[in-house]
Design a protein around this motif. Structure first.
Motif, PDB file in Angstrom:
ATOM      1  N   PRO A 147       5.791 -12.449  -4.997  1.00  0.00           N
ATOM      2  CA  PRO A 147       5.748 -11.706  -3.736  1.00  0.00           C
ATOM      3  C   PRO A 147       6.968 -11.946  -2.857  1.00  0.00           C
ATOM      4  N   SER A 158       7.196  -5.120  -2.702  1.00  0.00           N
ATOM      5  CA  SER A 158       6.189  -4.814  -1.685  1.00  0.00           C
ATOM      6  C   SER A 158       5.295  -3.647  -2.091  1.00  0.00           C
ATOM      7  N   GLN A 200       7.424  -7.582   3.116  1.00  0.00           N
ATOM      8  CA  GLN A 200       6.556  -8.461   2.350  1.00  0.00           C
ATOM      9  C   GLN A 200       5.371  -8.937   3.186  1.00  0.00           C
TER      10      GLN A 200
END
Lengths: 283, 225
Positions: A165, A88, A145
């Motif tokens: 991600p 993140s 996230q």
């Protein structure tokens, strides 16, 4: 549109050189999601970072909307590109809202406007406004996230770079984030380069998949259906593992991955799952 | 800065009636300490920026601050006085400032180096420029370590200043010198007590300010989602 033109990256000095990316040519169309997959050492993250110039290519050029990225000051280029990374990368000392407002603030928006945008972004990624004043450490991995995605989208960049991600969250949350991202992308139509080592993720999210092999060579670039149906080499076939295409009336409708069905092709009538949004509008 | 001639002197062999003396030197001591730590921080800040951006500089910088710290306080006062004057506070404040560097530079650099790599990469990737990243991301995240350094520098400065008494300065240290010369035990005890209380109070202030400045370190994961 992103064009990567004969780009190579060599690390190290003359005596001890490793090729991270080897003469890569690849273009990402407007509104398209290209997933870069490959094992570690395949240069997928290096490729991604060359687009926003966190790494400079050794040779070759990269253009975004026809503009050579090396001609812009790096910080200006980056403020126009959304960037999401695995851990993140949220600022631990800033609240969720302040994190999301980062790029607008860097772009010189006044505080009120940046905060208002950040609040909209929370709605967009499905985070309750009650999270606004929390610090990242007070959030779960999945929520972090989401904030990371919201932060990358806050200044409405046309291009989004995503470096694994959803790699750091558990499989259930990951699947949920993937679905929501796919839905979001249908509305936003960003030009996305998505790095993952997870083939399933690439199949679900990628309009096209670029399979990279060790040494940074492009092994195959095509739609998920094409790659699954016609792997270009043994390497690609091995990399895909036990995944096959599912056809209905001669049309690919999805994938059978180790026995589990994953609709992934834009054929609205054929998709049966409620969880995975499927539509015919994707570029 | 105060000229020494204005200093009140201890009268008698008791504490009562001498609070003005204690108060005078407490103020002076506090002033020296604050100026030295603030100046030291102001010097350590650019030095640490350089050390973080140019790693080869760091060992040199550390060696330099170590060497300065190794100079005995008395020698440093003597060395500095011809430059800065024999009758003002500058030599002692400058000496104390230099001594704080050994703590502050190290704490700043180590604190900044401990900032997680993904955070820095995200900052770069979003378009931070180097100085803004330093001031807006690295420095705040290094605050816990910086505050620890500031506390140590403050307390050690409070303690070190007393040595200045030997050359006619030194805040509460003057009371040690005077009490010793005139064999007034209570003056020694008063100075010692005041030094310790001062160190404690200043430490507490820095600690509280640090806490105030780092709210994110206290909020942990709540029961969410």
């Amino acid at each position: 549109m992103i064009e990567i033109d004969h780009v190579s990256k060599l690390f190290g000095t003359n005596g001890d050189r490793t090729v991270a990316v080897d003469d890569l040519t690849l273009s990402v169309e407007q509104g398209e999601v290209v997933a870069l997959v490959g094992s570690s050492g395949s240069g997928k993250t290096t490729t991604l970072r060359m687009i926003n110039r966190l790494i400079e290519p050794s040779t070759g050029t990269i253009t975004i909307e026809g503009k050579d990225v090396s001609t812009l000051p790096a910080h200006e280029l980056r403020r126009g590109i959304g960037y999401v990374i695995q851990q993140s990368g949220l600022f631990p000392h800033r609240t969720v809202l302040a994190n999301v407002a980062t790029v607008p603030r860097l772009l010189g928006w006044d505080k009120g406007k940046a905060t208002a945008r950040a609040k909209e972004m929370l709605d967009l990624v499905g985070l309750d406004q009650s999270f606004a004043e929390r610090y990242p450490a007070q959030l779960s991995g999945g929520q972090q996230q989401r904030v990371g995605v919201a932060r990358a989208l806050a200044a409405d960049p046309p291009v989004l770079l995503m470096d694994e991600p959803f790699g750091a969250v558990d499989p259930i949350v990951r699947a949920q984030l993937q679905r929501e991202f796919a839905k979001l992308q249908r509305d936003l139509g960003k030009t996305v380069v998505f790095v993952t080592h997870d083939v399933d993720e690439a199949i679900v999210l990628g309009d096209r998949i670029a399979v990279l092999e060790t040494g940074g060579r492009l092994a195959q670039l095509d739609t998920p259906a094409e790659i699954l149906a016609h792997p270009a080499s043994d390497f690609v076939a091995d990399f895909l593992g036990g995944r096959t295409v599912e056809y209905v009336d001669g049309k690919p409708v999805g994938y059978r991955i180790e026995g589990r069905f994953e609709p992934g092709e834009p054929e609205p009538d054929a998709a049966a799952s409620e969880d995975v949004p499927v539509d015919g509008e994707r570029a | 800065m105060t000229v020494l001639a204005a200093a009140p002197s201890w009268s008698g062999r008791q504490l009562s009636g001498n609070w003005d003396v204690v108060w005078f030197y407490v103020q002076q001591h506090t002033r020296y300490t604050i100026i030295a730590v603030v100046l030291g921080f102001a010097l350590a800040l650019p030095a640490s920026y350089l050390a973080v951006r140019r790693p080869a500089v760091y060992p040199v910088l550390l060696a330099l601050t170590n060497i300065i710290y190794a100079i005995p306080a008395l020698a440093l006062f003597v060395l500095l006085s011809p430059w800065l004057g024999f009758t003002n506070d500058k030599p002692i404040v400058v000496a104390m400032t230099l001594y704080t560097l050994v703590i502050l530079v190290r704490n700043l650099v180590e604190g900044i180096r401990a900032v997680p790599e993904p955070v820095l990469r995200a900052a770069d990737g979003m378009g931070y420029r180097p100085l803004r990243r330093f001031l807006g991301v690295e420095l705040p995240l290094a605050l816990p370590g910086i505050v620890a350094g500031l506390r140590l520098a403050t307390v050690s400065t409070v303690s070190l200043i007393s040595v200045g008494a030997v050359v006619g300065r030194g805040g509460l240290g003057r009371m040690f010198a005077d009490g010793y010369e005139r064999r007034i035990n209570i003056e020694l005890w008063a100075a010692l007590g005041a030094t310790m209380v001062l160190a404690l109070i200043l430490d507490l202030i820095v600690y509280a300010a640090g806490r105030q400045a780092t709210p994110w370190t206290r909020r942990v994961r709540g029961a969410v989602l």
